[in-house]
Design a protein around this motif. Sequence first.
Motif, PDB file in Angstrom:
ATOM      1  N   GLU A   8       0.825  -1.202   0.000  1.00 48.05           N
ATOM      2  CA  GLU A   8       0.000   0.000   0.000  1.00 48.05           C
ATOM      3  C   GLU A   8       0.866   1.262   0.000  1.00 48.05           C
ATOM      4  OE1 GLU A   8      -3.391   0.701   3.110  1.00 48.05           O
ATOM      5  OE2 GLU A   8      -1.612   1.835   3.643  1.00 48.05           O
ATOM      6  N   ASP A  30      -0.549  -4.527   3.358  1.00 51.03           N
ATOM      7  CA  ASP A  30      -0.720  -3.227   4.003  1.00 51.03           C
ATOM      8  C   ASP A  30       0.145  -3.338   5.258  1.00 51.03           C
ATOM      9  OD1 ASP A  30      -1.475  -1.020   5.443  1.00 51.03           O
ATOM     10  OD2 ASP A  30      -3.631  -1.413   5.378  1.00 51.03           O
ATOM     11  N   ASP A  32      -1.777  -0.989   9.188  1.00 52.21           N
ATOM     12  CA  ASP A  32      -3.166  -0.579   8.982  1.00 52.21           C
ATOM     13  C   ASP A  32      -3.679   0.111  10.235  1.00 52.21           C
ATOM     14  OD1 ASP A  32      -5.923  -0.824   7.706  1.00 52.21           O
ATOM     15  OD2 ASP A  32      -6.197  -1.863   9.611  1.00 52.21           O
ATOM     16  N   GLU A  74      -6.350  -4.812   1.510  1.00 47.46           N
ATOM     17  CA  GLU A  74      -7.261  -4.830   2.669  1.00 47.46           C
ATOM     18  C   GLU A  74      -8.476  -5.725   2.420  1.00 47.46           C
ATOM     19  OE1 GLU A  74      -7.439  -0.518   2.692  1.00 47.46           O
ATOM     20  OE2 GLU A  74      -6.285  -0.405   4.522  1.00 47.46           O
TER      21      GLU A  74
HETATM   22 MN    MN Z   1      -5.075   0.016   5.877  1.00 44.68          MN
END
Ligand code: MN
Length: 338
Positions: free
Chosen positions: A93, A115, A118, A281
């Motif tokens: 990400e 990710d 997060d 996600e």
């Molecule tokens: Mn996230």
Amino acid sequence: MNGFVMTLNRHLVEQERLYPHATGAFTSLLSDIALAAKVISLHVNKAGLLPILGATDTQNVFGEIQQKLDVFANDAMIRSLAFGGHVCVMASEENEDLIPVPDEYPKGKYICCFDPLDGSSNIDANVSIGTIFSIFRRTTPEDQPVSLEKDVLQPGYSQVCAGYVIYGSSTMLVYTTGAGVYGFTLDPSYGSFILSHPKIKIPSKGKIYSVNEGNFNLWDEGVQNYIRWVKTPEANNGKPMTSRYIGSLVSDFHRNLLKGGIFLYPADKKNKNGKLRLMYEANPLAFIVTQAGGKASDGFNRILDIQPRELHQRTPLIIGSKEDVEIAEEFIQGKRTH
Ligand code: MN
Ligand code: AHG
Ligand code: MN
């Protein structure tokens, strides 16, 4: 066996033995992720002590200010996966483009999308955050260059593994390879992940709804009607549902997975495709919830059936207990209004 403790490594070896042709590469890949998770966990715990807090002056590809811990977590994942030699490419990400494996390391047959951190807006407040990962098998021959379209942009149903790590009151790693969902809690004294939640199943109907209700006026009527409905006695055996929203997807998802409920990040007037990212996600959590008996939808389609068109694609996400997601879909599709 007396006093036998099922560590993540033992569990992975046990799973591997079910497949006589397994090479051990996959087991080793998950160990690489577990190692990165331990490194990140330690730093998350020290976040208030080390001069690691606060925003860097760089922005990520979405124009969001990166927290220093985001950068640290991203590096930890990239380094551990690259060194391990089981991935041919990575996607994060935090990186605009695919992340190649440096020339000095061997390349493997897996692709990992992640990710790294997060819920990063919660770091400064000592609120639970997490790491999410998704693994695909390479589809193109190994002597050819990795293909973004064919190898990375695979639909969620092609995932061979997905998981998350939650840095909460304890650190937990939850994963699936399509044979059930397993949760491991990090024992800080041994530094090992111990099987604490075997074969996790989400209740088919829950009491909790999780959504950022500050966006109410920006939602479509269907979502507004659903959120009005969850507050009626019809929604939960004569009582309204309960609202819980942490603002870290991993944490909101994890609680609802164990207790039952629904998490929504719908599209709104400002974010036509919602906020959350499909590859980092929505897909991994959709694989996990489906394996646990729940459901994940964008309101109309299964998340796992979406054909990704770009790396950082966003999608509305409605995820959790099967019945709750199905009711939300009816409202969103305009099939019911109350
Ligand atoms: Mn996230
Ligand atoms: P990230 O920290 O990786 O950018 O993700 C933040 C996400 C997710 O964790 C959470 O569910 C959502 O942002 C919360 O968004 P709002 O603050 O808009 O509610
Ligand atoms: Mn993040």
